[in-house]
Design a protein around this motif. Structure first.
Motif, PDB file in Angstrom:
ATOM      1  N   HIS A   1       0.334  29.511  50.275  1.00  0.00           N
ATOM      2  CA  HIS A   1      -1.043  29.784  49.869  1.00  0.00           C
ATOM      3  C   HIS A   1      -1.025  30.486  48.520  1.00  0.00           C
ATOM      4  O   HIS A   1      -0.034  31.126  48.155  1.00  0.00           O
ATOM      5  CB  HIS A   1      -1.749  30.682  50.898  1.00  0.00           C
ATOM      6  CG  HIS A   1      -2.141  29.968  52.140  1.00  0.00           C
ATOM      7  ND1 HIS A   1      -3.317  29.286  52.268  1.00  0.00           N
ATOM      8  CD2 HIS A   1      -1.494  29.829  53.323  1.00  0.00           C
ATOM      9  CE1 HIS A   1      -3.397  28.761  53.480  1.00  0.00           C
ATOM     10  NE2 HIS A   1      -2.286  29.078  54.140  1.00  0.00           N
ATOM     11  N   ALA A   2      -2.126  30.386  47.781  1.00  0.00           N
ATOM     12  CA  ALA A   2      -2.263  31.049  46.485  1.00  0.00           C
ATOM     13  C   ALA A   2      -3.054  32.344  46.661  1.00  0.00           C
ATOM     14  O   ALA A   2      -4.037  32.388  47.407  1.00  0.00           O
ATOM     15  CB  ALA A   2      -2.977  30.133  45.500  1.00  0.00           C
TER      16      ALA A   2
ATOM     17  N   SER B   1      -6.147  34.843  50.564  1.00  0.00           N
ATOM     18  CA  SER B   1      -5.800  33.670  49.764  1.00  0.00           C
ATOM     19  C   SER B   1      -7.045  33.109  49.081  1.00  0.00           C
ATOM     20  O   SER B   1      -8.173  33.497  49.383  1.00  0.00           O
ATOM     21  CB  SER B   1      -5.174  32.600  50.662  1.00  0.00           C
ATOM     22  OG  SER B   1      -6.131  32.146  51.603  1.00  0.00           O
ATOM     23  N   PHE B   2      -6.833  32.178  48.170  1.00  0.00           N
ATOM     24  CA  PHE B   2      -7.953  31.539  47.495  1.00  0.00           C
ATOM     25  C   PHE B   2      -8.815  30.733  48.461  1.00  0.00           C
ATOM     26  O   PHE B   2      -9.975  30.495  48.197  1.00  0.00           O
ATOM     27  CB  PHE B   2      -7.455  30.650  46.344  1.00  0.00           C
ATOM     28  CG  PHE B   2      -7.267  31.406  45.073  1.00  0.00           C
ATOM     29  CD1 PHE B   2      -8.280  31.510  44.147  1.00  0.00           C
ATOM     30  CD2 PHE B   2      -6.071  32.049  44.806  1.00  0.00           C
ATOM     31  CE1 PHE B   2      -8.117  32.224  42.977  1.00  0.00           C
ATOM     32  CE2 PHE B   2      -5.876  32.762  43.644  1.00  0.00           C
ATOM     33  CZ  PHE B   2      -6.907  32.864  42.717  1.00  0.00           C
ATOM     34  N   CYS B   3      -8.245  30.336  49.597  1.00  0.00           N
ATOM     35  CA  CYS B   3      -9.027  29.600  50.600  1.00  0.00           C
ATOM     36  C   CYS B   3      -9.711  30.557  51.578  1.00  0.00           C
ATOM     37  O   CYS B   3     -10.188  30.143  52.628  1.00  0.00           O
ATOM     38  CB  CYS B   3      -8.158  28.579  51.329  1.00  0.00           C
ATOM     39  SG  CYS B   3      -6.859  29.287  52.355  1.00  0.00           S
TER      40      CYS B   3
ATOM     41  N   TRP C   1       1.835  31.866  44.290  1.00  0.00           N
ATOM     42  CA  TRP C   1       1.935  31.137  45.552  1.00  0.00           C
ATOM     43  C   TRP C   1       2.952  31.856  46.426  1.00  0.00           C
ATOM     44  O   TRP C   1       3.937  32.395  45.916  1.00  0.00           O
ATOM     45  CB  TRP C   1       2.406  29.704  45.310  1.00  0.00           C
ATOM     46  CG  TRP C   1       1.376  28.837  44.664  1.00  0.00           C
ATOM     47  CD1 TRP C   1       1.182  28.677  43.331  1.00  0.00           C
ATOM     48  CD2 TRP C   1       0.409  28.030  45.314  1.00  0.00           C
ATOM     49  NE1 TRP C   1       0.144  27.800  43.116  1.00  0.00           N
ATOM     50  CE2 TRP C   1      -0.349  27.385  44.327  1.00  0.00           C
ATOM     51  CE3 TRP C   1       0.095  27.771  46.643  1.00  0.00           C
ATOM     52  CZ2 TRP C   1      -1.390  26.517  44.610  1.00  0.00           C
ATOM     53  CZ3 TRP C   1      -0.940  26.907  46.936  1.00  0.00           C
ATOM     54  CH2 TRP C   1      -1.665  26.286  45.925  1.00  0.00           C
TER      55      TRP C   1
ATOM     56  N   ASP D   1      -6.490  23.481  50.179  1.00  0.00           N
ATOM     57  CA  ASP D   1      -7.732  24.202  49.869  1.00  0.00           C
ATOM     58  C   ASP D   1      -7.503  25.191  48.722  1.00  0.00           C
ATOM     59  O   ASP D   1      -8.327  25.288  47.807  1.00  0.00           O
ATOM     60  CB  ASP D   1      -8.268  24.925  51.102  1.00  0.00           C
ATOM     61  CG  ASP D   1      -8.783  23.965  52.166  1.00  0.00           C
ATOM     62  OD1 ASP D   1      -9.145  22.814  51.816  1.00  0.00           O
ATOM     63  OD2 ASP D   1      -8.818  24.357  53.342  1.00  0.00           O
ATOM     64  N   CYS D   2      -6.392  25.926  48.766  1.00  0.00           N
ATOM     65  CA  CYS D   2      -6.062  26.833  47.658  1.00  0.00           C
ATOM     66  C   CYS D   2      -5.885  26.042  46.367  1.00  0.00           C
ATOM     67  O   CYS D   2      -6.387  26.437  45.309  1.00  0.00           O
ATOM     68  CB  CYS D   2      -4.777  27.610  47.957  1.00  0.00           C
ATOM     69  SG  CYS D   2      -4.932  28.944  49.154  1.00  0.00           S
ATOM     70  N   ASN D   3      -5.190  24.937  46.436  1.00  0.00           N
ATOM     71  CA  ASN D   3      -4.955  24.095  45.271  1.00  0.00           C
ATOM     72  C   ASN D   3      -6.273  23.611  44.673  1.00  0.00           C
ATOM     73  O   ASN D   3      -6.479  23.664  43.459  1.00  0.00           O
ATOM     74  CB  ASN D   3      -4.056  22.927  45.660  1.00  0.00           C
ATOM     75  CG  ASN D   3      -3.465  22.233  44.465  1.00  0.00           C
ATOM     76  OD1 ASN D   3      -3.158  22.857  43.463  1.00  0.00           O
ATOM     77  ND2 ASN D   3      -3.287  20.926  44.572  1.00  0.00           N
TER      78      ASN D   3
ATOM     79  N   TYR E   1      -2.249  34.369  39.242  1.00  0.00           N
ATOM     80  CA  TYR E   1      -2.130  34.134  40.682  1.00  0.00           C
ATOM     81  C   TYR E   1      -0.693  33.773  41.006  1.00  0.00           C
ATOM     82  O   TYR E   1       0.110  33.512  40.115  1.00  0.00           O
ATOM     83  CB  TYR E   1      -3.086  33.026  41.151  1.00  0.00           C
ATOM     84  CG  TYR E   1      -2.819  31.684  40.521  1.00  0.00           C
ATOM     85  CD1 TYR E   1      -1.947  30.785  41.111  1.00  0.00           C
ATOM     86  CD2 TYR E   1      -3.428  31.324  39.323  1.00  0.00           C
ATOM     87  CE1 TYR E   1      -1.679  29.554  40.534  1.00  0.00           C
ATOM     88  CE2 TYR E   1      -3.174  30.094  38.739  1.00  0.00           C
ATOM     89  CZ  TYR E   1      -2.300  29.232  39.337  1.00  0.00           C
ATOM     90  OH  TYR E   1      -2.033  28.012  38.755  1.00  0.00           O
TER      91      TYR E   1
ATOM     92  N   CYS F   1      -1.043  24.767  50.517  1.00  0.00           N
ATOM     93  CA  CYS F   1      -2.411  24.698  51.028  1.00  0.00           C
ATOM     94  C   CYS F   1      -3.264  23.891  50.051  1.00  0.00           C
ATOM     95  O   CYS F   1      -3.400  24.263  48.879  1.00  0.00           O
ATOM     96  CB  CYS F   1      -2.976  26.110  51.183  1.00  0.00           C
ATOM     97  SG  CYS F   1      -4.735  26.146  51.587  1.00  0.00           S
TER      98      CYS F   1
END
Length: 74
Positions: free
Chosen positions: A25-26, A40-42, A10, A64-66, A8, A62
């Motif tokens: 974001h990731a 994104s992951f979120c 960022w 949420d992504c984390n 992944y 982010c």
């Protein structure tokens, strides 16, 4: 865990949730393989563009992504 989830990157993208206007974001995969848009992951869709050095410094990550990445890694 699949290979796609293991790799992944960022990236600061336009996100109005930040006072700066960008949020890091990731995204799954590799940046070099990314298209013009990405999820994104979120689970939000963003236009992907090359950010400036200042964007990397100023844009917050982010959470949420984390959190999603932490869950995937266990």
């Amino acid at each position: 865990m699949t290979q796609a989830c293991q790799r992944y990157y960022w990236l600061p993208v336009v996100d109005e949730s930040s006072s700066y206007g960008l949020v890091r974001h990731a995204f799954a995969g590799r940046y070099i393989d990314a298209g013009a848009n990405g999820e994104s992951f979120c689970a939000k869709n963003f236009a992907l563009a090359k950010p400036s050095e200042v964007d990397w410094i100023q844009a917050p990550s982010c959470q949420d992504c984390n959190s999603m990445l932490k869950e995937l890694k266990g």
